[in-house]
Design a protein around this motif. Structure first.
Motif, PDB file in Angstrom:
ATOM      1  N   LEU A  73       0.819  -1.207   0.000  1.00 43.69           N
ATOM      2  CA  LEU A  73       0.000   0.000   0.000  1.00 43.69           C
ATOM      3  C   LEU A  73       0.855   1.260   0.000  1.00 43.69           C
ATOM      4  O   LEU A  73       0.446   2.306  -0.486  1.00 43.69           O
ATOM      5  N   ALA A  74       2.084   1.144   0.586  1.00 42.56           N
ATOM      6  CA  ALA A  74       2.944   2.312   0.670  1.00 42.56           C
ATOM      7  C   ALA A  74       3.720   2.572  -0.616  1.00 42.56           C
ATOM      8  O   ALA A  74       4.347   3.598  -0.772  1.00 42.56           O
ATOM      9  N   SER A  75       3.681   1.631  -1.562  1.00 45.58           N
ATOM     10  CA  SER A  75       4.452   1.790  -2.806  1.00 45.58           C
ATOM     11  C   SER A  75       3.652   1.242  -3.975  1.00 45.58           C
ATOM     12  O   SER A  75       3.059   0.169  -3.885  1.00 45.58           O
ATOM     13  N   GLU A  76       3.618   2.012  -5.064  1.00 45.19           N
ATOM     14  CA  GLU A  76       2.884   1.544  -6.239  1.00 45.19           C
ATOM     15  C   GLU A  76       3.603   0.365  -6.911  1.00 45.19           C
ATOM     16  O   GLU A  76       2.979  -0.487  -7.507  1.00 45.19           O
ATOM     17  N   GLU A  77       4.925   0.318  -6.828  1.00 40.81           N
ATOM     18  CA  GLU A  77       5.683  -0.754  -7.459  1.00 40.81           C
ATOM     19  C   GLU A  77       6.645  -1.337  -6.436  1.00 40.81           C
ATOM     20  O   GLU A  77       7.674  -0.731  -6.113  1.00 40.81           O
ATOM     21  N   SER A 183      -5.002  -1.653  -6.321  1.00 44.74           N
ATOM     22  CA  SER A 183      -4.299  -0.555  -6.963  1.00 44.74           C
ATOM     23  C   SER A 183      -4.370   0.683  -6.086  1.00 44.74           C
ATOM     24  O   SER A 183      -5.241   0.805  -5.232  1.00 44.74           O
ATOM     25  N   PRO A 184      -3.415   1.645  -6.255  1.00 39.01           N
ATOM     26  CA  PRO A 184      -3.382   2.826  -5.382  1.00 39.01           C
ATOM     27  C   PRO A 184      -4.671   3.624  -5.464  1.00 39.01           C
ATOM     28  O   PRO A 184      -5.356   3.670  -6.484  1.00 39.01           O
ATOM     29  N   ALA A 445       2.435   0.781  10.278  1.00 43.22           N
ATOM     30  CA  ALA A 445       1.558   0.912   9.107  1.00 43.22           C
ATOM     31  C   ALA A 445       1.194   2.358   8.828  1.00 43.22           C
ATOM     32  O   ALA A 445       0.805   2.683   7.707  1.00 43.22           O
ATOM     33  N   SER A 446       1.304   3.239   9.822  1.00 43.41           N
ATOM     34  CA  SER A 446       0.870   4.630   9.631  1.00 43.41           C
ATOM     35  C   SER A 446       2.008   5.637   9.725  1.00 43.41           C
ATOM     36  O   SER A 446       1.757   6.837   9.593  1.00 43.41           O
ATOM     37  N   TYR A 454       4.024  10.803  10.081  1.00 43.10           N
ATOM     38  CA  TYR A 454       2.987  10.045   9.413  1.00 43.10           C
ATOM     39  C   TYR A 454       3.426   9.763   7.967  1.00 43.10           C
ATOM     40  O   TYR A 454       4.121  10.578   7.341  1.00 43.10           O
ATOM     41  N   ASN A 455       2.978   8.622   7.419  1.00 40.64           N
ATOM     42  CA  ASN A 455       3.267   8.328   6.020  1.00 40.64           C
ATOM     43  C   ASN A 455       2.126   8.825   5.132  1.00 40.64           C
ATOM     44  O   ASN A 455       1.146   9.396   5.610  1.00 40.64           O
ATOM     45  N   ARG A 456       2.279   8.613   3.830  1.00 41.22           N
ATOM     46  CA  ARG A 456       1.309   9.151   2.881  1.00 41.22           C
ATOM     47  C   ARG A 456      -0.083   8.572   3.104  1.00 41.22           C
ATOM     48  O   ARG A 456      -1.091   9.278   3.019  1.00 41.22           O
ATOM     49  N   ARG A 457      -0.158   7.284   3.419  1.00 40.75           N
ATOM     50  CA  ARG A 457      -1.464   6.649   3.606  1.00 40.75           C
ATOM     51  C   ARG A 457      -2.223   7.288   4.763  1.00 40.75           C
ATOM     52  O   ARG A 457      -3.409   7.616   4.653  1.00 40.75           O
TER      53      ARG A 457
END
Length: 870
Positions: A73-77, A183-184, A445-446, A454-457
């Motif tokens: 979830l944190a990376s598209e690829e 998918s994102p 996770a956060s 905080y991360n992007r999610r």
């Protein structure tokens, strides 16, 4: 004849004997019952502990799998090395010695629909057979994958035979626990959306016998026989585990039976004592022999009238002492239990008994406290203070010891009857370590691992909350998008370790400039996001942004022998309008940040509607400059997508559509939607189309593996090229020059181009058809007057607009449009082709409507032309 006194003495002696025997039998029976209660209590504790251990194992496995899902979830690829590194850092086999593999299966189109191919497996040792495995080859495993996809929850599979296990080994000894990877974007809300956006599936697999065996306490395996079976389908019970296989079934004795529902499966957990007989009595400590002997002696003593009182009192004392010793043994057993065991009064909740584990965890003076006061939850305290309380089932609750130290426990409280009085019996297990692990995984996770921000999610989740608050009339908020200037220079000159250190330092600096309720996050790379709620107006938002910029501006970063002056460009967006999407809000902030850099860097720029057009035009100008030299620099590439006739058969011969791509310096291919708008705006399409036409005809038999047997090649033409009077003659000349049969070539023109200048387009089509080429009308149905113009155009093929094909199975209007276009096309003698075919169900529906050909990613993904693969 005996004398009266002897007869009387004999009767009294007999009465004493019978009374003593009755008393001895009663005490023996009570002692036997107490032993059986003790044994049942011990077995209950072992069984409940075993059941809880199974639940804990499954929860820990899900927590581990959630951590892996967070990586995707944190990376598209996510790359294979990243997956392997994450597995190494996770060290799952320390907690799960029975783990077979951690695997990622990618969703891929193939014959017959979607397939889930296992691409990455860790550890690779012993799991080589799993790499490349189609999950569909294991029906039970595939069923678990599909269930997790539709529910977006962790899902257990039914047992199956792992491919790592030898064929001669016991079958159906494997299970998987799965989570989907989407998918994102925002989390999908419906089953249809989850099915469309699913990228793949992550799974952790075990040998179920080892997983369960490792979870069992040693004492449980010695005293209980554990049997597990999967009863999700009551008609087909699937055996999972037997701690004593082959043993005869025990008809009587202790029995524990409970259902364990987890991950969409239901397991029946059955435990029985290994000893089927009643609890054994130690005759050396039993009151029965002594009672019988005492009865006999009492009778003799009564008969002889010698020391009756003294002997009877002594015998009664010995019997009472043995009874007390039996009670003390029962209490000693409770003292040895690792679980917390307490007894309390129902009225008032006063604790009257606490075993050693309870005194160690809650304090030696726990018996001076009241049971409700042990808990933090006010609702639970109120429930236990009620005189009619029945207790509570197994729950997780926070308790405090005598010194106020807080810990978490799994608690069960029951109302029991002891010696004629109602009591509350509490049995609890300390789960503080498990709780800490769960909280750690939730934090990971956060939060960003480098900066602890905080991360992007998590930032996007907070943005959702700010937008929801705006909709109910709260004061506006401001979103700031921060991008460091010249960050790449630091990475290139001092290395990535220096760049990481700078990001960590700046995170601390920025946090000091923000309030306690403001949200600061690292969005990726050198980009940060700030969300400030309760902003009065635009001026206050600009002051906040300027304060953050100044704290970065002039910050001197020293690394080894070098020093750097740091600055940042900040884009701002006011969150004061309900209805906007989070992705659009982030895009506007990114655009504003881009404009700040374009205006000279190290400044703040707030988004306005004009910014989108400025950025778009700037991008188009760059592409226009690149396309002018694209032919000379060999940047243009040809790919093809196959077009298959219906019905699909093994001997069918596909045609192809030629597609254009732009090759970056890195070798990456860029889709035409990125650079075509620039080519059309700046009049470059005729040059691009002529290159495509000549390159295709010059390499006609080297486009596709079928070579000279290829029956049809479709080439797209733009509106500007169709309006070129000389293009038709050039095409005819190129057909002659490269000796290409015209009937094998089809030129595609979109419906919007065709209706723009109908008379000129008709002349162009007729000229090419006269030479033997075929003409296709692309994106049919997208225009406003499709059926009106259709009868006036010289066509061979119509291609139904992909938007209708994509939605035809879920939208009745789209299905009706596809049917209408097909029927009208056939009445006009035209071949009908459907684009954007996404799955096998759509292929079947199109075949039923009479569509002639189909193309789409489910049938074939575009590939480089053969002559350009070198």
């Amino acid at each position: 004849m005996p004398s009266p006194w002897r007869l009387t003495a004999w009767l009294w002696g007999l009465l004493a004997l019978l009374s003593g025997v009755a008393l001895a039998l009663a005490v023996h029976h009570q002692q036997k019952q107490r032993r059986e209660v003790e044994q049942t209590f011990v077995h209950d504790e072992l069984a409940n502990k075993t059941y809880a251990a199974l639940q804990t194992k499954l929860h820990l496995a899900e927590s581990m799998l959630r951590a892996v899902q967070t990586l995707f979830l944190a990376s598209e690829e996510v790359t294979a090395p990243e997956f392997s590194s994450f597995y190494t850092n996770l060290r799952p086999r320390e907690q799960f010695p029975s783990l077979l593999a951690l695997a990622y299966a990618q969703r891929e189109a193939g014959p017959g629909g979607w397939h889930y191919m296992t691409r990455w497996v860790e550890p690779i040792e012993g799991n080589g057979a799993v790499v490349g495995l189609d999950v569909g080859a294991q029906p039970n495993n595939l069923a678990g994958l599909l269930a997790s996809r539709d529910s977006d929850q962790a899902t257990l599979s039914a047992p199956f035979h792992p491919v790592q296990q030898p064929a001669a080994a016991a079958a159906d000894d494997g299970i998987t626990l799965r989570l989907p990877v989407f998918s994102p974007g925002n989390p999908p809300q419906t089953v249809d959306e989850r099915r469309q956006r699913m990228r793949g599936s992550i799974a952790v697999s075990f040998r179920v016998s080892s997983l369960i065996g490792n979870a069992l306490p040693d004492r449980a395996t010695r005293e209980l026989r554990l049997r597990l079976s999967d009863v999700t389908d009551a008609r087909h019970v699937l055996p999972l585990f037997d701690s004593e296989p082959g043993a005869a079934r025990v008809p009587d004795g202790y029995r524990f039976e409970r259902r364990l529902a987890y991950g969409g499966r239901v397991w029946n957990v059955s435990m029985r004592s290994r000893d089927a007989g009643p609890a054994a009595i130690d005759w050396r400590q039993s009151a029965l022999p002594a009672g019988l002997l005492a009865s006999l002696l009492l009778a003799l003593l009564v008969y002889s009238v010698v020391s009756t009182r003294q002997r009877a009192l002594a015998l009664g004392w010995r019997m009472s002492r043995r009874y007390r010793e039996s009670e003390e043994r029962f209490r000693a057993l409770n003292e040895l239990l690792p679980a917390l065991v307490l007894l309390a009064e129902v009225d008032g909740g006063q604790v009257t008994y606490a075993n050693q584990a309870s005194r160690d965890r809650l304090g030696e003076r726990v018996t001076e406290r009241q049971l409700p006061d042990l808990f933090e939850d006010p609702d639970l305290r109120a429930q236990l203070q009620d005189a009619d309380t029945r207790g509570c089932s197994r729950i997780e609750a926070a308790l405090r010891n005598g010194e106020g130290v807080r810990f978490w426990a799994s608690v069960a409280i029951s109302r029991v009857l002891l010696s004629g009085h109602d009591k509350l019996l509490m049995v609890a297990t300390d789960i503080s370590e498990q709780r800490q692990l769960t909280e750690l995984l939730s934090h990971q996770a956060s939060h960003d691992a480098l900066t602890e921000l905080y991360n992007r999610r998590e930032f996007e989740r907070r943005l959702h909350g700010a937008l929801a608050a705006t909709a109910i009339g709260t004061p506006p908020a401001v979103l700031l998008y921060i991008d460091l200037d010249q960050f790449k220079l630091i990475n290139d000159t001092s290395g990535h370790l220096a760049g990481d250190q700078l990001l960590a330092q700046l995170a601390i600096v920025m946090r000091k400039q923000l309030g306690g309720t403001d949200v600061l996050a690292r969005l990726g790379g050198d980009e940060f996001g700030v969300l400030v709620a309760g902003v009065a107006d635009r001026e206050e938002a600009e002051r906040i942004a300027e304060r953050v910029r100044r704290c970065i501006d002039g910050y001197v970063f020293i690394w080894e022998q070098r020093s750097y002056m740091i600055s940042a460009s900040i884009g701002g967006v006011m969150i004061d309008r309900p209805g906007i999407l989070v992705k659009d809000l982030l895009a506007q902030a990114d655009t504003a940040c881009y404009m700040a850099k374009e205006l000279g860097r190290n400044r703040v720029h707030f988004y306005s509607e004009r910014d989108d057009e400025t950025v778009r035009r700037h991008s188009e100008m760059e592409w226009a400059n690149r396309l002018r030299w694209a032919v000379d620099e060999h940047r243009l590439m040809l790919t093809y997508q196959e077009i298959w006739p219906l019905p699909l058969t093994a001997g069918g011969e596909p045609g192809i559509e030629v597609l254009l791509r732009f090759r970056e310096e890195s070798g990456q291919l860029v889709m035409p939607g990125v650079f075509m708008p620039a080519a059309e705006r700046y009049g470059l399409m005729p040059v691009v189309d002529r290159w495509v036409i000549e390159t295709t005809l010059a390499n006609f038999d080297r486009l596709h593996p079928t070579g000279s047997a290829l029956r049809m090649v479709a080439i797209n033409l733009s509106g500007a090229s169709v309006e070129d009077e000389a293009l038709a003659d050039l095409i005819i000349e190129l057909l002659r020059r490269y000796r290409v049969e015209p009937s094998r070539v089809c030129f595609e023109i979109t419906e919007t181009v065709a209706v723009r200048n109908l008379s000129q387009v008709v002349r162009f089509m007729e000229r090419l058809r006269a030479a033997g080429c075929r003409i296709a009308l692309d994106d049919f149905g997208a225009g406003m007057s499709s059926f009106t113009y259709l009868k006036n155009l010289p066509l061979d093929i119509i291609k139904i607009d992909g938007g209708f094909v994509r939605d035809m199975l879920t939208d009745p209007v789209s299905h009706l449009m596809v049917r209408a276009v097909t029927d009208i096309g056939h009445r006009l003698g035209l071949e009908v082709v459907a684009e954007w075919v996404a799955d096998a169900e759509t292929v079947q529906a199109l075949a039923a409507l009479g569509v002639n050909r189909v193309q789409g990613f489910s049938l074939h993904r575009p590939e480089l032309a053969l002559f350009q693969r070198d």
